[in-house]
Design a protein around this motif. Structure first.
Motif, mmCIF file in Angstrom:
data_model
loop_
_atom_site.group_PDB
_atom_site.id
_atom_site.type_symbol
_atom_site.label_atom_id
_atom_site.label_comp_id
_atom_site.label_asym_id
_atom_site.label_seq_id
_atom_site.Cartn_x
_atom_site.Cartn_y
_atom_site.Cartn_z
ATOM 1 N N ALA A 285 -1.953 2.279 -0.970
ATOM 2 C CA ALA A 285 -2.050 3.434 -1.626
ATOM 3 C C ALA A 285 -0.579 3.616 -2.167
ATOM 4 C CB ALA A 285 -2.437 4.514 -0.839
ATOM 5 N N ALA A 286 0.366 3.515 -1.908
ATOM 6 C CA ALA A 286 1.671 3.565 -2.559
ATOM 7 C C ALA A 286 2.000 2.749 -3.797
ATOM 8 C CB ALA A 286 3.067 3.150 -1.360
ATOM 9 N N ASN A 287 1.092 1.648 -3.743
ATOM 10 C CA ASN A 287 1.261 0.784 -4.980
ATOM 11 C C ASN A 287 -0.005 1.192 -5.993
ATOM 12 O OD1 ASN A 287 3.146 -1.573 -4.800
ATOM 13 N ND2 ASN A 287 2.131 -1.747 -2.766
ATOM 14 N N GLY A 288 -0.746 2.074 -5.421
ATOM 15 C CA GLY A 288 -1.657 2.788 -6.541
ATOM 16 C C GLY A 288 -2.860 1.834 -6.659
ATOM 17 N N TRP A 289 -2.962 0.967 -5.544
ATOM 18 C CA TRP A 289 -4.095 -0.070 -5.691
ATOM 19 C C TRP A 289 -5.526 0.645 -4.922
ATOM 20 C CZ3 TRP A 289 -0.431 -4.304 -3.442
ATOM 21 C CH2 TRP A 289 0.456 -4.755 -4.205
ATOM 22 N N ILE A 290 -5.413 1.608 -4.196
ATOM 23 C CA ILE A 290 -6.355 2.066 -3.811
ATOM 24 C C ILE A 290 -6.197 3.763 -3.733
ATOM 25 C CG2 ILE A 290 -7.693 0.508 -2.341
ATOM 26 C CD1 ILE A 290 -6.060 1.477 0.040
ATOM 27 N N ASP A 291 -7.369 4.538 -3.629
ATOM 28 C CA ASP A 291 -7.159 5.901 -3.673
ATOM 29 C C ASP A 291 -6.968 6.187 -2.029
ATOM 30 O OD1 ASP A 291 -8.143 8.585 -3.070
ATOM 31 O OD2 ASP A 291 -9.388 8.725 -4.907
ATOM 32 N N ARG A 292 -5.669 6.821 -1.958
ATOM 33 C CA ARG A 292 -5.529 7.174 -0.622
ATOM 34 C C ARG A 292 -6.301 8.029 0.243
ATOM 35 N NH1 ARG A 292 -2.283 10.696 2.355
ATOM 36 N NH2 ARG A 292 -0.959 9.676 4.214
ATOM 37 N N ARG A 293 -6.756 8.911 -0.304
ATOM 38 C CA ARG A 293 -7.424 9.902 0.519
ATOM 39 C C ARG A 293 -8.984 9.343 0.778
ATOM 40 N NH1 ARG A 293 -8.188 16.270 -0.190
ATOM 41 N NH2 ARG A 293 -10.211 16.500 0.774
ATOM 42 N N ARG A 294 -9.502 8.651 -0.220
ATOM 43 C CA ARG A 294 -10.768 8.207 0.323
ATOM 44 C C ARG A 294 -10.749 7.018 1.084
ATOM 45 N NH1 ARG A 294 -14.071 6.728 -5.072
ATOM 46 N NH2 ARG A 294 -15.437 6.000 -3.240
ATOM 47 N N ALA A 295 -9.596 6.332 0.992
ATOM 48 C CA ALA A 295 -9.519 5.105 1.945
ATOM 49 C C ALA A 295 -9.509 5.552 3.282
ATOM 50 C CB ALA A 295 -8.465 4.171 1.387
ATOM 51 N N VAL A 296 -8.555 6.406 3.519
ATOM 52 C CA VAL A 296 -8.342 7.135 4.599
ATOM 53 C C VAL A 296 -9.745 7.607 5.189
ATOM 54 C CG1 VAL A 296 -7.304 9.073 6.319
ATOM 55 C CG2 VAL A 296 -5.948 7.686 4.454
#
Ligand code: PBG
Length: 328
Positions: A285-296
């Motif tokens: 997520a920090a790299n902008g590779w996935i959507d943090r909230r959705r992945a969590v």
């Protein structure tokens, strides 16, 4: 042109229908936050491999547990990071050891607003970093360790822990701890058995978090990642020994084991989304590779879907806030 007769997409047409047709949902009450408390710390110290997670001072742990209670989560799981370690992990059974001190402080702070639970294992307290005491030949001595776990259980229950998380993977640990608790008047203290705990690379960041001194690995006591049936057997043995809750750990890579245990267990089944699972999503997520909230959300939902009644996750409080906001 062919016209489908079955149209599962019908129930996906609107957000309201999707919500109504949802088979699994998350609720703050079934989330447990692991908390690290560091002896002698005067302020929270960041953990490099777990951005957003800290080693707490006693004061910051008090604030964290109050925030956790306001977020409505079900409980916290405490880990101690001692300043001094020795061969038998004396700090684990010392009433003035950091884990027992923190337990008393946090129980006093939150009362019954959430469940204060403790990790019952020697690895944070031993100088060699193993989960048990060592025999003369250097191997982890199962039965000598059980006696230490019994003392540790009484110390933790005396400090006010309501649920003891047995994470050491020694044979017979549930029966041994249950007996010690009952003999000392702690019939109502619950045992959470980390039954199917695999020897996993995903504990990597946790070893930073507790400044583990371990050299080598835990493969003589934790499960071989390839063994699914054995995970179920371990859970069955723990149920037979009197566990109140069984757990599978890590969670994300072991959803098959979790589903198997959930299918056979007649007691609650929990899962631990461990440090490496947290670190991977945070890093991507920090790299902008996935959507943090959705992945969590998806990662924890999947653990629930596979059969966990409750989930230990480092995102417990943040996730609870999102869930509350989504309902409002
Ligand atoms: C043992 C213990 C470990 C974790 C929880 N309890 C470490 C280990 O077995 O090596 C790992 C938790 C995580 O990685 O988040 N006291």
């Amino acid at each position: 042109m062919t016209t489908p007769y079955f149209r599962p997409r019908r129930l996906r047409t609107t957000p309201a229908l999707r919500r109504l047709a949802s088979e699994t949902r998350l609720h703050p009450a079934e989330l447990v936050l692991p908390l690290f408390v560091r002896e002698g710390a005067s302020e929270p110290m960041p953990i490099q491999s777990m951005p957003g997670v800290v080693q707490h001072s006693l004061d910051s742990a008090r604030r964290a547990v109050t925030d956790a209670a306001s977020a409505g989560i079900g409980g916290v799981m405490l880990f101690g990071v001692p300043t001094v370690r020795d061969a038998i992990g004396s700090g684990a059974t010392d009433p003035d050891g950091i884990l027992n001190v923190a337990t008393r402080a946090l129980v006093e702070e939150v009362g019954d607003a959430l469940v204060v639970q403790t990790d019952l294992c020697l690895d944070e307290f031993t100088d060699h970093g193993h989960c048990g005491v060592l025999a003369a030949d250097g191997r982890v001595d199962n039965d000598a360790t059980l006696m230490r776990y019994q003392e540790m259980a009484v110390a933790q229950a005396s400090a006010g822990s309501a649920v003891l998380g047995l994470s050491g993977m020694m044979d017979g640990q549930v029966a041994a701890v249950r007996e010690a608790l009952d003999d000392n008047g702690f019939e109502d203290t619950s045992v959470l058995a980390y039954s199917a705990k695999y020897a996993s690379a995903f504990y990597g960041p946790f070893r930073d978090a507790v400044q583990s001194t371990l050299e080598g690995d835990r493969r003589t006591y934790q499960l071989n990642p390839g063994n699914r049936r054995e995970g179920v057997r371990e859970a069955q043995l723990d149920i037979d020994e009197g566990a109140d809750i069984v757990m599978v750990k890590p969670a994300g890579s072991y959803l098959d084991v979790l589903a198997d245990v959930a299918a056979m267990s007649d007691i609650p089944v929990w899962a631990y989304q461990v440090s490496g699972e947290y670190a991977m999503i945070e890093a991507a997520a920090a790299n902008g590779w996935i959507d943090r909230r959705r992945a969590v959300e998806e990662s924890v939902l999947s653990i629930r879907r596979a059969g966990a009644d409750a989930v230990l996750t480092y995102w417990a409080v943040e996730l609870a806030a999102w869930l509350t906001e989504e309902r409002a």
